[in-house]
Design a protein around this motif. Structure first.
Motif, PDB file in Angstrom:
ATOM      1  N   LYS A  87       0.649  -1.077  -0.008  1.00  0.00           N
ATOM      2  CA  LYS A  87      -0.080   0.145  -0.148  1.00  0.00           C
ATOM      3  C   LYS A  87       1.041   1.259  -0.145  1.00  0.00           C
ATOM      4  O   LYS A  87       1.647   1.401   0.927  1.00  0.00           O
ATOM      5  CB  LYS A  87      -0.872   0.175   1.307  1.00  0.00           C
TER       6      LYS A  87
ATOM      7  N   SER B 151      -1.587  -1.056  -4.245  1.00  0.00           N
ATOM      8  CA  SER B 151      -2.470  -0.024  -4.158  1.00  0.00           C
ATOM      9  C   SER B 151      -1.833   1.343  -4.115  1.00  0.00           C
ATOM     10  O   SER B 151      -0.788   1.340  -3.229  1.00  0.00           O
ATOM     11  CB  SER B 151      -3.580  -0.219  -3.329  1.00  0.00           C
TER      12      SER B 151
ATOM     13  N   ASP C  44      -8.524   3.565 -10.253  1.00  0.00           N
ATOM     14  CA  ASP C  44      -9.879   3.860  -9.430  1.00  0.00           C
ATOM     15  C   ASP C  44      -9.966   5.239  -9.088  1.00  0.00           C
ATOM     16  O   ASP C  44     -10.003   5.869  -8.022  1.00  0.00           O
ATOM     17  CB  ASP C  44      -9.724   3.064  -8.155  1.00  0.00           C
TER      18      ASP C  44
ATOM     19  N   HIS D 101      -5.733   7.212  -7.910  1.00  0.00           N
ATOM     20  CA  HIS D 101      -5.655   6.236  -7.222  1.00  0.00           C
ATOM     21  C   HIS D 101      -5.303   4.540  -8.301  1.00  0.00           C
ATOM     22  O   HIS D 101      -6.135   5.066  -9.293  1.00  0.00           O
ATOM     23  CB  HIS D 101      -6.918   5.415  -6.293  1.00  0.00           C
TER      24      HIS D 101
ATOM     25  N   SER E 150      -4.796   0.193  -8.687  1.00  0.00           N
ATOM     26  CA  SER E 150      -5.042  -1.049  -8.079  1.00  0.00           C
ATOM     27  C   SER E 150      -3.796  -1.925  -8.829  1.00  0.00           C
ATOM     28  O   SER E 150      -4.290  -1.882 -10.282  1.00  0.00           O
ATOM     29  CB  SER E 150      -5.992  -1.731  -7.928  1.00  0.00           C
TER      30      SER E 150
END
Length: 794
Positions: free
Chosen positions: A73, A233, A255, A259, A261
């Motif tokens: 992350k 992510s 996203d 963002h 993924s």
């Protein structure tokens, strides 16, 4: 006469006694070595990796590691990673599993837990010796336990004790690291496998801390026996421009503007033999510079990241001297050495006439192109390229002595010297190398090129950091030209010199680094530290660019401490630990050891002197003793069996993996490995690739094309040698059509005809031709050329 006869009989009896005692002594040695499962010659073995040979005991699970996965992350410039390892005993005997694995050189490991069924045990940080004592005691008591130790800043060892038949034990560790962009590109690297480390130290005399080097490996081309998974992510404060993974097949989903993924594609389940490399850029090439604050219960931490100015073109560049050090050892055989040759051709071939250079090749020994650096004339450049082209790879990796020789060369007056090293870094002399570079810091900048899919980043990044240079890693052939150009662009002139940070009214302490060196690359200036009171005032970055003074300011009042910045405490402590460890490699001091130990205990961090240990309270093994199993590792992608070495097969594989050296060895299997290596070596000598007919359109002469193609023949020979290992009778002609653009780049290679009947070999040759760069064609936008090669083994 009687006296003489008695004396003669006594002399004969003494001789017989000596022979008898010698026989008894030899017999005792054989008995002892047999009891230990070691032949006599193995008592002189070195601390080296060896090839894995499965034990004859079907009751022992040789491969207890079943899967390894990572959940990444990234928020802003900080990555938080959870690594999960799953161990399962599919045999019929209790096991202790030992697994060597890598991590990022910047990783701050701050947590670990062990799960057995429904029971979860949170690991505790302890002083290293105490953690090992608790683990060994738990193992003897029949309790399941796990121990995480740092063998190098980027090499860890996991021990899991008393895995009963049918058990599934899950170990989870957490680490965080800072992502520092270069030229606006962020890069996250997750190393997957530790490459074999060359060592010439006798195994009997090394300290326990060095034993990890003696690890089993599978042969080249064999897939990892465990599954590998990774997900990531990204959450940035600015819009993401693009995301790419240069090492694995991945699926990327956006996203929102800031963002993304990333998941490993199901087709790439065996990707655990090369570094996972993820790169991304923010819109407009921007960098998330600014100030991050964290307010803990006892201490407050900050991280300042300020982007330096853009590079300004400089017309007057001072003359430079380059010492190119090239690793031609066994671990560089094949793919890594191919890349090194391409890199050096690119770097040396583009030197300016005002530059000077030298080339030093090393493996077990070293050889120098010239005792003094030579002008970068076309004749000297051609001589250097031919010297590098003739290398095949073999022998040990005596990096330290090679570096000593390079730094001792007479320096050219009035020239700025840079040392450029190309290696995979598979050695165990990191501390000695750091020591040598630091002592010669005023003599040369140090730039390192890591060559291979899983290089020793601790060594390569450490050398560059201490030498005030930059590290580069080339994991694929197609990256070579880009990295070489990036290197040339960087060293033309520093982006920022005489760098100073003024904190004004912001009350800071324990700031790292104490001073900031010249900034070569377009990468942010980073400062860690602690603060007191309230955040207030301005922070000012001052420096000198090639066009004059530079000033960058940030208003502290606009920034607020956030709980989400808790990783700052780990990042600061890790940075401080790295600095102390570098200094300690020069002169080990108890005060530094104590400080590193205390930092590890205070901030819950894995260090050279602190370890994580998790112990189950339940006694699970009542009778018997667990068999110790060293988890075998795959060779990094592109690394050949020569990295482990034929001698290592003969010496080390006498110790089968299943725990005890008292198990009987399959000697016929060892001999088979020796014969395989001998066959490889014999093929390498007998095979031959010859350049045949060449036809071309206007723009480039046949002679020019022939000259460039000949440079790639050694690489084509390696393609051929690899193909012969599977099909011993391949030979014949292959004809290719090349299309070369106006910049001299090969934009297309087509197969015209072939008598090889081997698609893999044909594709390998095509790929080698695609890597070539020709001179700029004259008077045309495109050149068509047809070339042929003849491959034979006579």
């Amino acid at each position: 006469m009687k006296t003489k006869r008695v004396r003669k009989e006594e002399t004969e009896m003494a001789s017989i006694s000596k022979v008898f005692l010698s026989f008894i002594f030899a017999l005792l040695i054989l008995i002892v070595s047999g009891a230990q499962g070691q032949p006599m010659e193995e008592t002189n073995k070195t601390l080296s990796p060896y090839f894995y040979i499965k034990s004859d005991d079907p009751r022992v699970d040789q491969l207890p590691l079943k899967s390894t996965s990572a959940d990444v992350k990234v928020v802003g410039v900080i990555a938080d990673v959870i690594v999960t390892q799953v161990y399962k005993n599919e045999g019929k005997k209790p096991l202790e599993a030992i697994y060597i694995f890598p991590a990022s050189t910047r990783a701050a490991v701050y947590g670990m837990k062990m799960t057995i069924g429904k029971r979860t045990i949170i690991a505790k940080i302890q002083e290293r010796k105490e953690a090992r004592r608790q683990y060994e005691e738990a193992k003897q008591q029949g309790k399941s336990a796990s121990l995480l130790e740092q063998q190098r800043p980027n090499v860890f060892q996991m021990n899991v004790a008393n895995i009963l038949p049918g058990d599934v034990i899950q170990v989870e560790l957490k680490y965080t690291e800072l992502l520092v962009p270069t030229d606006g590109v962020y890069e996250f690297v997750y190393p997957t496998v530790v490459g074999p480390r060359y060592s010439n130290q006798p195994a009997e005399t090394v300290l326990p801390l060095q034993k990890w080097v003696e690890n089993p490996y599978f042969h080249q081309g064999e897939s990892p026996p465990y599954t590998f998974e990774i997900t990531a992510s990204l959450a940035s404060g600015l819009p993401i421009q693009n995301v790419a993974c240069t090492s694995h097949q991945v699926n990327i989903q956006y996203d929102g503007p800031s963002h993304a993924s990333i998941k490993l594609d199901p087709s790439d389940k065996s990707g655990g033999n090369r570094d996972f490399i993820l790169k991304y850029q923010l819109a407009g090439g921007k960098v998330q510079s600014g100030l991050l604050l964290f307010e803990g219960e006892k201490e407050k931490f900050f991280l300042l990241m300020l982007q330096p100015p853009k590079r300004v073109n400089v017309n007057q560049i001072p003359p430079r001297e380059y010492i190119f050090i090239v690793d031609v050892s066994g671990s560089m055989y094949g793919f890594p050495l191919d890349i090194s040759k391409k890199l050096l051709k690119d770097l040396i071939g583009n030197l300016r006439p005002t530059d000077k250079f030298n080339v030093l090749l090393f493996s077990g020994g070293s050889s120098l192109m010239s005792e003094q650096s030579l002008p970068a004339t076309s004749e000297n450049i051609h001589r250097a390229i031919n010297l590098i082209d003739r290398q095949r790879g073999g022998g040990g990796t005596e990096l330290l002595s090679a570096l000593k020789r390079a730094l001792s060369l007479t320096r050219s007056e009035g020239y700025s010297r840079s040392v450029v090293m190309a290696t995979d870094g598979y050695v165990t002399v990191e501390e000695e190398v750091f020591d040598l570079i630091r002592k010669n810091l005023g003599d040369a900048n140090m730039f390192t090129f890591g060559i291979g899919s899983s290089v020793n980043r601790h060594l390569l990044e450490g050398m560059a950091r201490i030498g005030m240079g930059e590290p580069f890693v080339i994991s694929k052939p197609e990256e070579t030209r880009e990295k070489a150009e990036k290197f040339r662009k960087m060293i033309e002139s520093p982006v920022l010199t005489k760098v100073k940070v003024d904190f004004g009214k912001f009350d800071v302490y324990d700031v790292e680094p104490l001073s900031i060196p010249d900034v070569f690359a377009e990468r942010p200036v980073i400062v860690f530290g602690k603060w007191r009171g309230r955040p207030m005032g301005e922070i000012t970055l001052n420096g000198i660019t090639s066009s004059g003074p530079y000033v960058n300011k940030i208003d502290i009042r606009k920034e607020k401490p956030l709980k989400s910045n808790s990783a700052l405490q780990y990042l600061w402590a890790r940075h401080r630990i790295t600095l102390l460890s570098d200094y300690n490699s020069l002169h080990k001091e108890d005060a530094r050891v104590k400080e590193v130990t205390q930092l590890g205990l205070t901030y819950n961090l894995l260090t050279a002197y602190t370890s994580f240990v998790a112990i189950d309270t339940e006694v699970r093994l009542v009778d018997g003793q667990a068999v110790t199993v060293k988890q075998p590792l795959p060779l990094p992608e592109g690394v050949s069996d020569y990295a482990v070495g034929r001698g290592s097969v003969a010496q080390k594989s006498m110790a089968p993996l299943a725990a005890t050296r008292s198990m009987e060895v399959d000697k016929s299997q060892v001999r088979e490995e020796e014969l395989k290596d001998e066959r490889r070596a014999s093929k390498l000598v007998r095979l031959k690739v010859e350049l045949g007919e060449i036809s071309t359109t206007n723009g480039l002469s046949k002679e020019t094309i022939q000259k460039i193609l000949k440079q790639q023949i050694p690489s084509i020979e390696l393609c051929y040698q690899k193909a012969l290992e599977k099909k011993p009778n391949i030979q014949g002609d292959v004809t290719l059509q090349l299309i070369i653009d106006s910049k001299g780049q090969v934009i297309k290679v087509s197969l015209v005809s072939s008598k090889l009947n081997d698609k893999n070999l044909e594709q390998c040759i095509i790929q080698k031709i695609k890597e070539l760069t020709f001179p700029t064609p004259e008077g045309t936008e495109k050149v068509d050329a047809t070339v042929s090669f003849n491959l034979k083994t006579s």
